[in-house]
Design a protein around this motif. Structure first.
Motif, PDB file in Angstrom:
ATOM      1  N   ILE A 137      21.397  -2.862  53.368  1.00 13.75           N
ATOM      2  CA  ILE A 137      22.610  -3.446  53.697  1.00 13.75           C
ATOM      3  C   ILE A 137      23.716  -1.967  54.223  1.00 13.75           C
ATOM      4  O   ILE A 137      22.813  -0.633  53.346  1.00 13.75           O
ATOM      5  N   GLY A 138      24.441  -2.008  55.057  1.00 14.31           N
ATOM      6  CA  GLY A 138      25.408  -0.801  55.442  1.00 14.31           C
ATOM      7  C   GLY A 138      26.454  -0.368  54.725  1.00 14.31           C
ATOM      8  O   GLY A 138      26.956  -1.493  54.297  1.00 14.31           O
ATOM      9  N   VAL A 139      26.532   0.051  54.296  1.00 11.65           N
ATOM     10  CA  VAL A 139      27.455   1.141  53.455  1.00 11.65           C
ATOM     11  C   VAL A 139      28.160   2.226  53.677  1.00 11.65           C
ATOM     12  O   VAL A 139      27.611   2.983  54.417  1.00 11.65           O
ATOM     13  N   PRO A 140      29.488   2.420  54.102  1.00 16.47           N
ATOM     14  CA  PRO A 140      30.283   3.314  54.635  1.00 16.47           C
ATOM     15  C   PRO A 140      30.579   4.194  53.802  1.00 16.47           C
ATOM     16  O   PRO A 140      29.794   4.131  52.356  1.00 16.47           O
ATOM     17  N   ARG A 141      30.247   5.571  54.049  1.00 19.84           N
ATOM     18  CA  ARG A 141      30.173   6.980  53.374  1.00 19.84           C
ATOM     19  C   ARG A 141      31.824   6.699  52.269  1.00 19.84           C
ATOM     20  O   ARG A 141      31.686   7.189  51.589  1.00 19.84           O
ATOM     21  N   GLY A 142      32.969   6.758  53.344  1.00 16.27           N
ATOM     22  CA  GLY A 142      33.943   6.749  52.308  1.00 16.27           C
ATOM     23  C   GLY A 142      35.177   7.680  53.411  1.00 16.27           C
ATOM     24  O   GLY A 142      35.352   7.075  54.186  1.00 16.27           O
ATOM     25  N   VAL A 143      35.108   8.760  52.551  1.00 14.49           N
ATOM     26  CA  VAL A 143      35.914   9.666  53.649  1.00 14.49           C
ATOM     27  C   VAL A 143      35.684  10.500  54.441  1.00 14.49           C
ATOM     28  O   VAL A 143      35.376  11.161  53.397  1.00 14.49           O
ATOM     29  N   ILE A 144      35.662  10.747  55.083  1.00 18.48           N
ATOM     30  CA  ILE A 144      34.688  11.703  56.404  1.00 18.48           C
ATOM     31  C   ILE A 144      36.237  13.279  56.160  1.00 18.48           C
ATOM     32  O   ILE A 144      37.278  12.858  57.114  1.00 18.48           O
ATOM     33  N   ALA A 145      35.774  13.827  56.311  1.00 13.95           N
ATOM     34  CA  ALA A 145      36.604  15.526  56.390  1.00 13.95           C
ATOM     35  C   ALA A 145      35.922  15.545  58.109  1.00 13.95           C
ATOM     36  O   ALA A 145      35.237  16.977  58.247  1.00 13.95           O
ATOM     37  N   ALA A 146      36.547  16.294  58.618  1.00 11.06           N
ATOM     38  CA  ALA A 146      36.563  16.125  60.234  1.00 11.06           C
ATOM     39  C   ALA A 146      36.683  17.557  60.529  1.00 11.06           C
ATOM     40  O   ALA A 146      38.483  17.910  60.726  1.00 11.06           O
ATOM     41  N   ALA A 147      35.821  18.869  60.481  1.00 11.64           N
ATOM     42  CA  ALA A 147      37.335  19.585  61.165  1.00 11.64           C
ATOM     43  C   ALA A 147      36.454  19.739  63.418  1.00 11.64           C
ATOM     44  O   ALA A 147      35.644  20.097  63.701  1.00 11.64           O
ATOM     45  N   HIS A 202      37.525  19.091  48.983  1.00 13.84           N
ATOM     46  CA  HIS A 202      38.436  17.754  47.872  1.00 13.84           C
ATOM     47  C   HIS A 202      37.335  16.797  47.173  1.00 13.84           C
ATOM     48  O   HIS A 202      36.587  16.193  48.307  1.00 13.84           O
ATOM     49  N   PRO A 203      37.313  16.124  46.422  1.00 17.63           N
ATOM     50  CA  PRO A 203      37.054  15.570  45.350  1.00 17.63           C
ATOM     51  C   PRO A 203      36.901  13.967  45.853  1.00 17.63           C
ATOM     52  O   PRO A 203      35.897  13.475  45.851  1.00 17.63           O
ATOM     53  N   HIS A 204      37.638  13.819  47.297  1.00 15.35           N
ATOM     54  CA  HIS A 204      37.647  12.275  47.911  1.00 15.35           C
ATOM     55  C   HIS A 204      36.636  12.661  49.269  1.00 15.35           C
ATOM     56  O   HIS A 204      36.080  11.419  49.957  1.00 15.35           O
ATOM     57  N   ALA A 205      36.304  14.124  49.349  1.00 15.33           N
ATOM     58  CA  ALA A 205      36.070  13.931  50.866  1.00 15.33           C
ATOM     59  C   ALA A 205      33.973  13.125  49.897  1.00 15.33           C
ATOM     60  O   ALA A 205      33.255  14.257  50.161  1.00 15.33           O
TER      61      ALA A 205
END
Length: 459
Positions: free
Chosen positions: A105-115, A189-192
């Motif tokens: 099953i493919g699962v999204p990582r969540g929140v991506i912090a992108a530079a 950030h905790p959500h990254a």
């Protein structure tokens, strides 16, 4: 505004955007693949008519690159992504093995912090945003100070199209205040859940220190080998076209050319016909002084000369080149302890080496790959299957390109690699993958396993 005030504003903005992205992620997590597909399709449709204006803004804001080449690259990437993403399954059941009782099953990582880098920021945001949403992730961009305006504008165009197609507000965002502290606040950030660094070398150590997975897409150039069986006319045309593309800022471009001695003279002649100018010793000295590549310079190449044309560089250095010159070439006998061309040069300059045969060329390419440029790509021009095989087996790179321009091959324009400017660089010790970063790098795979065998305590 004082620097400290800007840093504090950037940190606060980063925290707000990451919190909003985390809220949007909760809604996004419920989306099925067909909903994500509809959104990414709309993103690509929505940005196409805006690419010309965005690229023009990018070149004007950064002072780097060639507008026509940047536009062509973005258009080809948009077209390539549309084709590559069609039918790609990223979330939900990816594979089902009934015989062995397994589900993947493919699962999204969540929140991506992108530079985002200042090199080709439009292409970078386009590739990252579409890949992130296709894989069901929220993404927040930290712009480079030299490209803050166009980075924010590109993200806004994509976000508008995405939200019109149903993407939750806040799932695709970009900071307006560009500062190093803001980018680091996103990373920490905790959500990254994942850090996507698209070429910001100065942020690598801090990204790694967070303990979070880091995808690094370096622009680092690498070597190209012209073997004795190569089609010399095509090889020379490919190399010059690639190295001069976007004034030397293309990902994975050829900074070094290694030629088999048997065909070196003919290869040199072909390169010259394509617009390569072989500098004299005095001209090389003037160029290295201009670029800050002399032995006493500790700062590396002067960033003011990134993305400038060969004719512009020669004029600034104080020597004349023929009209139509596309690449400046320094012929060198060997690699010294101090090599002025060791670090990645994001301008149309190449070093040219001659080796006795392909085995010596193989060693030279490895030596060049592990130097300061940290190359992630190697190109070979050859019609000998065994030589090609040996190069593919032995080189410490993420991708080996065969008989194709490096920039176009690495970004998937002339190959079947995933179309992107984000080239994984784990082979250079950076990030966690050598792949061309696609949506499949932005998920994790959950395994579900049915019990298939009995177990008892007396066994």
């Amino acid at each position: 505004m004082r620097s400290i005030d800007k840093d504090l504003k950037a940190v606060q903005e980063a925290r707000v955007l990451m919190e909003e992205a985390a809220q949007a992620k909760k809604t996004l997590a419920l989306f099925e693949q067909h909903q994500l597909d509809r959104i990414t399709e709309q993103m690509l449709r929505g940005i196409r008519p805006r690419l010309e204006a965005l690229v023009r803004q990018s070149v004007q804001e950064t002072g780097r690159g060639c507008e026509a080449d940047e536009l062509r690259l973005c258009q080809m990437l948009a077209e390539g992504m549309e084709k590559s993403l069609a039918g790609m399954k990223c979330v939900g059941v990816l594979e089902q093995d009934e015989k062995n009782g397994l589900l993947e099953i493919g699962v999204p990582r969540g929140v991506i912090a992108a530079a985002v880098p200042s090199i080709s920021p439009v292409a970078a945001v386009l590739c990252a945003a579409v890949a992130a949403v296709k894989a069901g992730n929220a993404v927040v961009f930290a712009p480079h100070p030299a490209a803050a305006g166009v980075t924010a504008q590109t993200a806004a165009v994509l976000a508008q199209s995405a939200e019109e197609a149903g993407l939750p507000k806040g799932a695709l965002a970009c900071a307006e205040t560009a500062a190093r502290e803001g980018a680091l606040a996103m990373f920490r950030h905790p959500h990254a859940a994942l850090i996507l660094n698209m070429g910001r070398c100065s942020l690598l150590e801090e990204a790694a220190a967070t303990g979070k997975p880091v995808l690094y897409g370096g622009i680092a150039p690498g070597p190209a080998f012209i073997e004795k069986t190569a089609n010399l006319e095509k090889a020379a045309a490919d190399i010059v076209a690639s190295r001069s593309f976007n004034n030397g800022m293309g990902p994975g471009g050829e900074q070094y050319v290694v030629a088999d001695r048997q065909i070196a003279e003919a290869a040199t002649a072909q390169l010259k016909r394509q617009g390569a100018y072989f500098m004299t010793a005095e001209e090389q000295k003037r160029l290295t002084n201009l670029l800050g590549l002399h032995p006493h310079c500790t700062a590396g190449a002067d960033k003011a000369y990134i993305g400038k044309s060969a004719c512009w560089l020669a004029a600034k250095a104080g020597f004349t080149v023929p009209e139509g010159t596309r690449v400046l070439v320094s012929q060198q006998a060997y690699i010294t302890d101090y090599n002025p061309y060791a670090n990645g040069l994001l301008c149309p300059v190449m070093a040219f080496y001659i080796e006795e045969d392909w085995t010596h060329a193989c060693e030279k390419c490895i030596e060049l790959l592990v130097n300061g440029s940290k190359g992630n790509t190697l190109t070979i021009h050859s019609r000998d299957p065994e030589v090609i095989r040996q190069f593919a087996l032995k080189k410490p790179v993420g991708r080996v390109l065969i008989n194709t321009p490096a920039v176009m091959g690495a970004t998937g324009v002339t190959t079947r690699l995933f179309p992107t400017v984000i080239l994984g660089s784990v082979s250079a010790g950076q990030g966690i993958t050598a792949d061309n970063i696609s949506p499949m790098n932005l998920i994790y795979r959950r395994k579900a396993a049915f019990g298939m065998r009995s177990f008892s305590s007396n066994q």
